[in-house]
Design an enzyme around this catalytic site. Structure first.
Site, PDB file in Angstrom:
ATOM      1  CG  ASP A  77      -1.309  -7.761   4.319  1.00 29.90           C
ATOM      2  OD1 ASP A  77      -0.845  -7.708   3.171  1.00 29.90           O
ATOM      3  OD2 ASP A  77      -2.527  -7.769   4.560  1.00 29.90           O
ATOM      4  CE1 TYR A 160      -5.533   4.103  -1.302  1.00 32.33           C
ATOM      5  CE2 TYR A 160      -3.967   2.419  -0.597  1.00 32.33           C
ATOM      6  CZ  TYR A 160      -5.115   2.773  -1.276  1.00 32.33           C
ATOM      7  OH  TYR A 160      -5.869   1.817  -1.921  1.00 32.33           O
TER       8      TYR A 160
END
Length: 203
Positions: A77, A160
């Site tokens: 995660d 990103y």
């Protein structure tokens, strides 16, 4: 408790349907001889990630995949944490891209919410969870600090990467080769810790 280890030729389920992430992990594990299979290869559903931490969400995904397949499973995660946004989007990084997880939308939201902020500091953080079908779990964390840069540039990587310049670099992650990024990335750092502990030395 004796640590559990993965050996050359063993299968390891990556608890993700993200093809970019799968390619990244397969590259990182390439020299070990461990065979990485995605959750999609087993038609596994994506469990609800309803924990309030990277560790909690990684555990949910890894345990679900390990118990469904009977194989060791690895979940990460990860999040993009922006200082001027109080660490957001953090655990909600994918969700900032909307229902279709469109990171062009997510990057634009980061830019818009930062506004005129002069503090450009940001970090990628990842927590890896290695889970076994018997319920055992192990965690490592990796972090890469840097800054937000606008507009997006580069064609490589995912998420990103086009708006993040790591410390000590002038290029964005998305402008680096896979090998260059993996050498310094949050995920690469976390995985090297995990492999030192849980991948057999002869793997």
């Amino acid at each position: 408790m004796t640590k559990s280890q993965i050996k050359r030729g063993d299968q390891l389920v990556l608890a993700s349907h993200n093809q970019g992430k799968l390619a990244e992990f397969q590259a990182l594990f390439a020299a070990s001889g461990v065979v990485i299979k995605s959750a999609a290869a087993f038609d596994l559903p994506e469990p609800e990630e309803n924990a309030d931490s990277f560790e909690g969400n990684a555990r949910i995904k890894a345990l679900a995949a390990a118990q469904a397949t009977g194989l060791p499973a690895l979940a990460d995660d990860s999040g993009f944490c922006v200082a001027s946004l109080d660490g957001q989007p953090g655990i909600y990084s994918a969700r900032w891209g909307g229902a279709h997880r469109d990171f062009s939308i997510a990057m634009r939201r980061v830019h818009d919410e930062m506004g005129a902020a002069t503090d450009k500091r940001a970090a990628f953080v990842t927590v890896l969870c290695l889970a076994w079908p018997n319920g055992q779990t192990y965690f490592v964390e990796g972090r890469c600090d840097g800054q937000v840069a606008w507009p997006p540039q580069g064609e490589n990587g995912h998420g990103y990467d086009p708006i993040f310049i790591p410390d000590g670099e002038t290029r964005r992650f998305a402008e680096m080769t896979d090998a260059e990024k993996n050498a310094i990335s949050h995920r690469g750092r976390a995985l090297r810790q995990l492999m030192d502990i849980h991948v057999a030395p002869d793997a």
